[in-house]
Design a protein around this motif. Structure first.
Motif, short mmCIF file in Angstrom:
data_model
loop_
_atom_site.label_atom_id
_atom_site.label_comp_id
_atom_site.label_asym_id
_atom_site.label_seq_id
_atom_site.Cartn_x
_atom_site.Cartn_y
_atom_site.Cartn_z
N GLN A 164 0.85 -1.19 0.00
CA GLN A 164 0.00 0.00 0.00
C GLN A 164 0.89 1.25 0.00
N TYR A 176 -5.87 9.43 -3.92
CA TYR A 176 -6.67 8.24 -4.17
C TYR A 176 -6.46 7.71 -5.58
N ARG A 177 -6.26 8.60 -6.52
CA ARG A 177 -5.99 8.17 -7.90
C ARG A 177 -4.62 7.49 -8.01
N ARG A 180 -3.86 4.74 -4.65
CA ARG A 180 -4.83 3.69 -4.36
C ARG A 180 -5.29 2.98 -5.64
N LEU A 181 -6.05 3.65 -6.48
CA LEU A 181 -6.63 2.97 -7.64
C LEU A 181 -5.58 2.59 -8.68
N GLN A 184 -3.40 -0.60 -8.06
CA GLN A 184 -4.20 -1.82 -8.12
C GLN A 184 -4.65 -2.14 -9.53
N ALA A 251 -13.94 6.68 3.47
CA ALA A 251 -13.29 5.46 2.95
C ALA A 251 -13.34 4.36 4.00
N TYR A 287 -14.69 3.87 -3.15
CA TYR A 287 -13.80 3.45 -2.06
C TYR A 287 -13.77 1.93 -1.93
N TYR A 290 -11.28 0.05 -4.58
CA TYR A 290 -9.88 -0.18 -4.20
C TYR A 290 -9.71 -1.54 -3.54
N HIS A 291 -10.57 -1.85 -2.59
CA HIS A 291 -10.45 -3.12 -1.86
C HIS A 291 -10.82 -4.31 -2.74
N ASN A 294 -7.87 -4.99 -4.89
CA ASN A 294 -6.84 -5.64 -4.09
C ASN A 294 -7.16 -7.11 -3.88
#
Length: 315
Positions: A164, A176-177, A180-181, A184, A251, A287, A290-291, A294
């Motif tokens: 992460q 976040y861009r 995070r995204l 992934q 989030a 939000y 993202y998970h 992953n």
């Protein structure tokens, strides 16, 4: 234990250089301390977890992994320290960690949480506590030479077994861009055909249309599904296994609704302290994406359909 009344504590320091498991036990609990029992604790897929009973009458929670994976514990310690230091909600005390060359393991020792029955106001109290955690001042948790950076963390860490990226950013949407995204999506590109990849690129380019800059940054648990919340001996909620960083508090709320949902009284109580935005239902999908990405990268194609559902909904 954690402080009350919103008073912030300094980041605690736990020794991280023990050269053996037994050395750690004896230094923490005394030279006469011996291990008298070990019980496996099930629920995680990354580490070996056990309840350790000692001759002193104490009990501790021990995680072990390979020596090569010691970084899992180093970053977990930082996340636990950050959450504990705010003092708004229960977080296990960090006792120590290290590497045992003879056993070929790295290890982390934590306060053992004896589960109890939930208080009648468990979910209401949890909602209030989490809201106060999210409202706490958190600039000290972003390590950057740029005083305008508001989002990120003290170090990179892990979301499950996946890396992460917590590189500090001034903008939440940029964070976040880019942190995070985008990582992934790159890791999952073998799952997607060219048309889906174009849709993903479009989603990233138009992220400002779906998200907005928060009114304030929040220290987040980062992986707040039901399995990472325990009821302690006080009958209240305690947080474990963080993937902590500073971001948008919604989030964390989105993660509570990815695998089922907490009871409605939790969200109502949370909203009393820290109001949830009217457009949260739209942001929740982004939000959760993202998970889901992953999980797709870690566990395979069973998460593919939910990823595609969100992409098609907005692009």
């Amino acid at each position: 234990m954690y402080s009350k009344g919103g008073k912030e504590m300094s980041l605690e320091k736990a020794r991280q250089d023990y050269e053996s498991f037994s050395e750690a036990v004896k230094e923490i609990f005394g030279e006469r301390a011996e291990i008298t029992g070990q019980d496996y604790v099930y629920g995680g897929s990354i580490n070996d977890s056990r309840k350790i009973s000692l001759s002193t009458g104490d009990q501790i929670f021990a995680k072990t992994n390979t020596i090569e994976n010691q970084k899992f514990f180093e970053t977990e310690i930082t996340g636990l320290q950050a959450l504990r230091s705010v003092g708004e909600i229960g977080v296990p005390e960090i006792l120590g960690s290290g590497i045992d060359q003879e056993k070929g393991i790295s290890f982390l020792l934590l306060e053992y949480l004896e589960c109890s029955s939930k208080r009648k106001d468990y979910w209401t109290e949890f909602g209030h506590q989490l809201a106060n955690l999210h409202k706490a001042e958190c600039s000290r948790f972003v390590k950057s030479d740029n005083e305008n950076d508001r989002y990120g963390f003290l170090e990179d860490n892990f979301i499950g077994a996946g890396p992460q990226n917590n590189t500090p950013k001034e903008s939440w949407i940029d964070f976040y861009r880019e942190c995070r995204l985008l990582p992934q999506m790159k890791a999952a590109e073998n799952y997607f055909d060219p048309d889906t990849m174009r849709k993903l690129d479009c989603l990233l380019e138009r992220l400002e249309s779906y998200l907005e800059e928060p009114d304030f940054p929040s220290i987040l648990h980062g992986d707040l599904w039901g399995g990472n919340v325990m009821c302690g001996s006080d009958g209240k909620a305690w947080l474990i296994d963080p993937a902590a960083y500073v971001g948008d508090f919604e989030a964390d709320l989105a993660m509570t609704q990815l695998f089922g949902s907490f009871p409605e009284e939790f969200y109502s109580a949370y909203n009393e302290i820290n109001p949830i935005s009217a457009d949260y239902p739209q942001k929740r999908d982004f939000y959760q994406l993202y998970h889901l990405l992953n999980h797709l990268n870690l566990f395979g194609r069973s998460y593919f359909g939910n990823v595609i559902r969100i992409i098609r909904k907005y692009v």
